[in-house]
Design an enzyme around this catalytic site. Structure first.
Site, PDB file in Angstrom:
ATOM      1  CE  LYS A 109       8.211 -12.313 -14.252  1.00  0.00           C
ATOM      2  NZ  LYS A 109       8.949 -11.905 -15.410  1.00  0.00           N
TER       3      LYS A 109
ATOM      4  CG  ASP B  59      -7.342  -5.180   6.359  1.00  0.00           C
ATOM      5  OD1 ASP B  59      -6.837  -5.109   7.503  1.00  0.00           O
ATOM      6  OD2 ASP B  59      -7.943  -4.232   5.809  1.00  0.00           O
TER       7      ASP B  59
ATOM      8  CE  LYS C   3     -10.990   0.939  11.299  1.00  0.00           C
ATOM      9  NZ  LYS C   3     -10.392   1.401  10.050  1.00  0.00           N
TER      10      LYS C   3
ATOM     11  CG  PHE D 228      -2.209   5.953  13.659  1.00  0.00           C
ATOM     12  CD1 PHE D 228      -1.610   5.819  14.901  1.00  0.00           C
ATOM     13  CD2 PHE D 228      -2.043   7.148  12.960  1.00  0.00           C
ATOM     14  CE1 PHE D 228      -0.851   6.846  15.439  1.00  0.00           C
ATOM     15  CE2 PHE D 228      -1.289   8.181  13.491  1.00  0.00           C
ATOM     16  CZ  PHE D 228      -0.693   8.038  14.731  1.00  0.00           C
TER      17      PHE D 228
ATOM     18  CG  ASN E 129      -0.204  -0.074   2.503  1.00  0.00           C
ATOM     19  OD1 ASN E 129       0.534   0.845   2.842  1.00  0.00           O
ATOM     20  ND2 ASN E 129      -0.367  -1.167   3.247  1.00  0.00           N
TER      21      ASN E 129
ATOM     22  CE  LYS F 122      -8.703  -2.371  14.215  1.00  0.00           C
ATOM     23  NZ  LYS F 122      -7.656  -2.927  13.371  1.00  0.00           N
TER      24      LYS F 122
ATOM     25  N   PRO G 188      -3.871 -11.756  10.698  1.00  0.00           N
ATOM     26  CG  PRO G 188      -1.961 -12.224  11.951  1.00  0.00           C
ATOM     27  CD  PRO G 188      -2.559 -12.397  10.594  1.00  0.00           C
ATOM     28  CG  ASP G 189      -6.884  -6.194  14.094  1.00  0.00           C
ATOM     29  OD1 ASP G 189      -5.927  -5.583  14.627  1.00  0.00           O
ATOM     30  OD2 ASP G 189      -7.928  -5.627  13.732  1.00  0.00           O
ATOM     31  CB  ILE G 190      -0.863  -6.630  14.715  1.00  0.00           C
ATOM     32  CG1 ILE G 190      -0.447  -7.427  13.481  1.00  0.00           C
ATOM     33  CG2 ILE G 190       0.269  -6.583  15.729  1.00  0.00           C
ATOM     34  CD1 ILE G 190       0.613  -6.756  12.620  1.00  0.00           C
TER      35      ILE G 190
HETATM   36  O1  C5P Z   1      -8.997  -1.960  10.846  1.00  0.00           O
HETATM   37  P1  C5P Z   1      -7.963  -1.040  10.348  1.00  0.00           P
HETATM   38  O2  C5P Z   1      -6.917  -1.721   9.511  1.00  0.00           O
HETATM   39  O3  C5P Z   1      -8.422   0.195   9.687  1.00  0.00           O
HETATM   40  O4  C5P Z   1      -7.276  -0.534  11.707  1.00  0.00           O
HETATM   41  C1  C5P Z   1      -6.187   0.277  11.708  1.00  0.00           C
HETATM   42  C2  C5P Z   1      -5.358   0.026  12.949  1.00  0.00           C
HETATM   43  O5  C5P Z   1      -5.217  -1.350  13.189  1.00  0.00           O
HETATM   44  C3  C5P Z   1      -3.952   0.554  12.795  1.00  0.00           C
HETATM   45  O6  C5P Z   1      -3.504   0.963  14.064  1.00  0.00           O
HETATM   46  C4  C5P Z   1      -3.198  -0.647  12.269  1.00  0.00           C
HETATM   47  O7  C5P Z   1      -1.820  -0.560  12.560  1.00  0.00           O
HETATM   48  C5  C5P Z   1      -3.886  -1.788  13.015  1.00  0.00           C
HETATM   49  N1  C5P Z   1      -3.942  -3.059  12.272  1.00  0.00           N
HETATM   50  C6  C5P Z   1      -3.288  -4.156  12.767  1.00  0.00           C
HETATM   51  N2  C5P Z   1      -3.358  -5.368  12.107  1.00  0.00           N
HETATM   52  C7  C5P Z   1      -4.076  -5.494  10.982  1.00  0.00           C
HETATM   53  C8  C5P Z   1      -4.747  -4.379  10.473  1.00  0.00           C
HETATM   54  C9  C5P Z   1      -4.661  -3.184  11.133  1.00  0.00           C
HETATM   55  O8  C5P Z   1      -2.632  -4.043  13.793  1.00  0.00           O
HETATM   56  N3  C5P Z   1      -4.117  -6.658  10.391  1.00  0.00           N
END
Ligand code: C5P
Length: 396
Positions: free
Chosen positions: A289, A279, A337, A323, A210, A341, A305-307
Site C-alpha cells: 500500500k 485504455d 471508431k 460498443f 470506470n 477498428k 492492448p485494444d482487444i
Molecule cells: O476506443 P474505445 O475504447 O471507445 O472503443 C470501444 C470498443 O472497443 C468497445 O467495444 C470496447 O469493448 C473495445 N475496447 C477494447 N480494448 C480496449 C479498449 C476498448 O476491446 N483496450
C-alpha cells in the site's frame, strides 16, 4: 412484443413453500403476452390457493383429474394438447420422482405423461433432499428423457438450512423459458462476449476502474443464449449473476481480459465487445500500500492492448461487434471508431445515458448506414442487436 408473446404455457404447481413464487412467475408470463393455464396438485393448494393463480393467469385453474368441466372428461389429454411448454414450478422431490418413473396418479403427473409439448421442471426442495442419491438418479433420468431441469439455485432455505435446492427466482425462470421457446437465430454459433469494467491496480488496495455496471454485456450474453448460441462471457468485476447456461470467465485488468479473449477468439463465430476496457494501466503497480507523502504523487500510465482491434485483425476473425460509449458527437466519433477498428458493426450509445442504468438506446452502424434502437430495457435492446447480427450473418 416479446419472443414469448402468443406462446402457450401450462404452469404446474406442486407442493412446496416456493409455490408463492409461482404467483409472480405467472404474472411475468402473462405480462409477456403468453397464454398461461395453471394446474395445481392437491399439495400445492395447501401452500397457495387456486383463486390467486386464477386471478393472475386470467384462466380457470384445474386441480382434479376428474374435472367434469373439461370436454369428454379427459382433462389429462385436453389441457396439454395445445401447449408449447409445460413448466412445473415448483417441482417437489416427490413429483420429480414420479416423473422420472412415469407415474401418473393425479392430474398434473398424468398431463406430463400424456404431453406432446416440451417439459421443464424447476426443482424446489431442502438441500439434503436435493443431494440424496435417489434424487440424483431421478434428475439424471429426467435429463435423459429430454426434460429441461431449470435450477435449483443455492442460498437460504425456508427450513433454516443453506445450500442447493432453492427454486430459481421468477425472473431467472422467465429467462430460462425465453431461451427454451425463443427463435433460435444463432443456433450452433459460438458467441464470445466481454462485459463490465476493468480494474487496473495502482497498489495492492487501490486501482483505476470506470462506471460500467456490466448490465448491457450481460443482457447481450442472455439474448445470445436465448437465440440458441453457445455463449462465453468474459467479465470484468461486477456484482451480476451470469445468465444461466453461459460459461463465465472472470477477469480483472484489461490485460487479463485480453489474454482470456485471445485464448477463445479464434474458436468463436461472433465476438461482441461490450466491456468498458481501460485504455491504460499503471506502470509499476506497487505490491504494497502506497503511503501518504507531503508532495504530489505521479502515476505513470502505459497503453493497454485494444482487444477488439486485435481480434478484428486476426487472419480469420470472428464477426466483430464493438460498443462505443461517447459523451458527445456520438455519430461522428462512432463512425470513425468503426473504421479505425475495422469492424463490420458498431453499437453507439451515450455514456451518460447508459452506465449503470437498466435501459439504453443504441445506434447501430454498419456498411448499410445507421439503425436506431429506441430506448428500452437493456435485454430488449440486446435482443434487437442479436437479431441484427443474425441478419447480417445470414446475408453475408
Ligand atoms: O476506443 P474505445 O475504447 O471507445 O472503443 C470501444 C470498443 O472497443 C468497445 O467495444 C470496447 O469493448 C473495445 N475496447 C477494447 N480494448 C480496449 C479498449 C476498448 O476491446 N483496450
Amino acid at each position: 412484443m416479446t419472443s414469448l408473446s402468443g406462446k402457450r404455457l401450462l404452469l404446474g404447481l406442486t407442493g412446496g413453500i416456493a409455490a408463492y413464487k409461482a404467483a409472480e412467475l405467472a404474472r411475468l408470463f402473462v405480462k409477456a403476452g403468453m397464454d398461461v393455464r395453471v394446474v395445481m396438485t392437491a399439495a400445492a393448494c395447501r401452500f397457495i390457493t387456486p383463486v390467486t393463480m386464477q386471478a393472475l393467469s386470467g384462466q380457470t385453474v384445474y386441480t382434479d383429474l376428474w374435472d367434469a368441466r373439461v370436454r369428454d372428461n379427459m382433462a389429462h389429454i385436453e389441457l396439454s394438447r395445445d401447449r408449447d411448454l409445460i413448466l412445473v414450478a415448483p417441482a417437489s422431490a416427490d413429483f420429480m420422482a414420479k416423473l422420472a418413473n412415469g407415474l401418473a396418479d393425479d392430474l398434473l403427473s398424468t398431463l406430463c405423461l400424456a404431453r406432446q409439448s416440451l417439459l421443464a421442471v424447476a426443482p424446489a426442495m431442502n438441500v439434503q433432499m436435493w443431494e440424496n442419491a435417489a434424487m440424483r438418479r431421478n434428475v439424471a433420468l429426467l435429463r435423459e428423457d429430454g426434460i429441461a431441469v431449470m435450477g435449483p439455485g443455492a442460498g437460504d432455505q425456508a427450513c433454516g438450512e443453506t445450500g442447493m435446492g432453492r427454486m430459481l427466482e421468477p425472473e431467472d425462470l422467465f429467462a430460462a423459458v425465453a431461451v427454451l421457446l425463443g427463435p433460435k437465430l444463432l443456433r450452433g454459433r459460438k458467441v464470445l462476449v466481454t462485459a463490465g469494467p476493468t480494474y487496473e491496480p495502482i497498489d495492492t488496495v487501490r486501482g483505476i476502474t470506470n462506471q460500467s455496471s456490466g448490465k448491457m454485456g450481460y443482457a447481450v450474453a442472455q439474448a445470445a443464449l436465448e437465440a440458441g448460441a453457445e455463449v462465453t462471457l468474459v467479465s470484468g468485476p461486477t456484482a451480476l449473476a451470469a445468465p444461466l447456461g453461459a460459461v463465465r470467465v472472470d477477469v480483472r485488468s484489461a490485460r487479463d481480459m485480453h489474454e482470456a479473449v485471445m485464448a477463445r477468439a479464434m474458436a468463436s463465430d461472433i465476438f461482441i465487445s461490450v466491456a468498458a476496457v481501460a485504455d491504460y494501466h499503471v506502470v509499476d503497480a506497487k505490491a504494497h500500500k502506497i503511503k501518504r507523502g507531503s508532495g504530489n504523487l505521479a502515476i505513470e500510465l502505459a497503453p493497454n492492448p485494444d482487444i477488439l482491434a486485435t481480434v478484428a485483425a486476426l487472419k480469420k476473425p470472428p464477426f466483430c461487434v464493438g460498443f462505443a460509449a461517447e459523451t458527445e458527437n456520438l455519430r461522428v466519433n462512432a463512425q470513425a471508431k468503426r473504421k479505425r477498428k475495422k469492424i463490420p458493426l458498431l453499437a453507439a450509445n451515450l455514456a451518460q445515458e447508459t452506465f449503470g442504468r437498466d435501459d439504453n438506446a443504441l445506434t447501430l452502424i454498419d456498411d448499410q448506414g445507421e439503425h436506431e434502437l429506441q430506448r428500452a430495457a437493456k435485454i430488449v435492446i440486446a435482443r434487437q442487436l442479436i437479431a441484427h447480427v443474425a441478419g447480417m450473418l445470414k446475408s453475408s
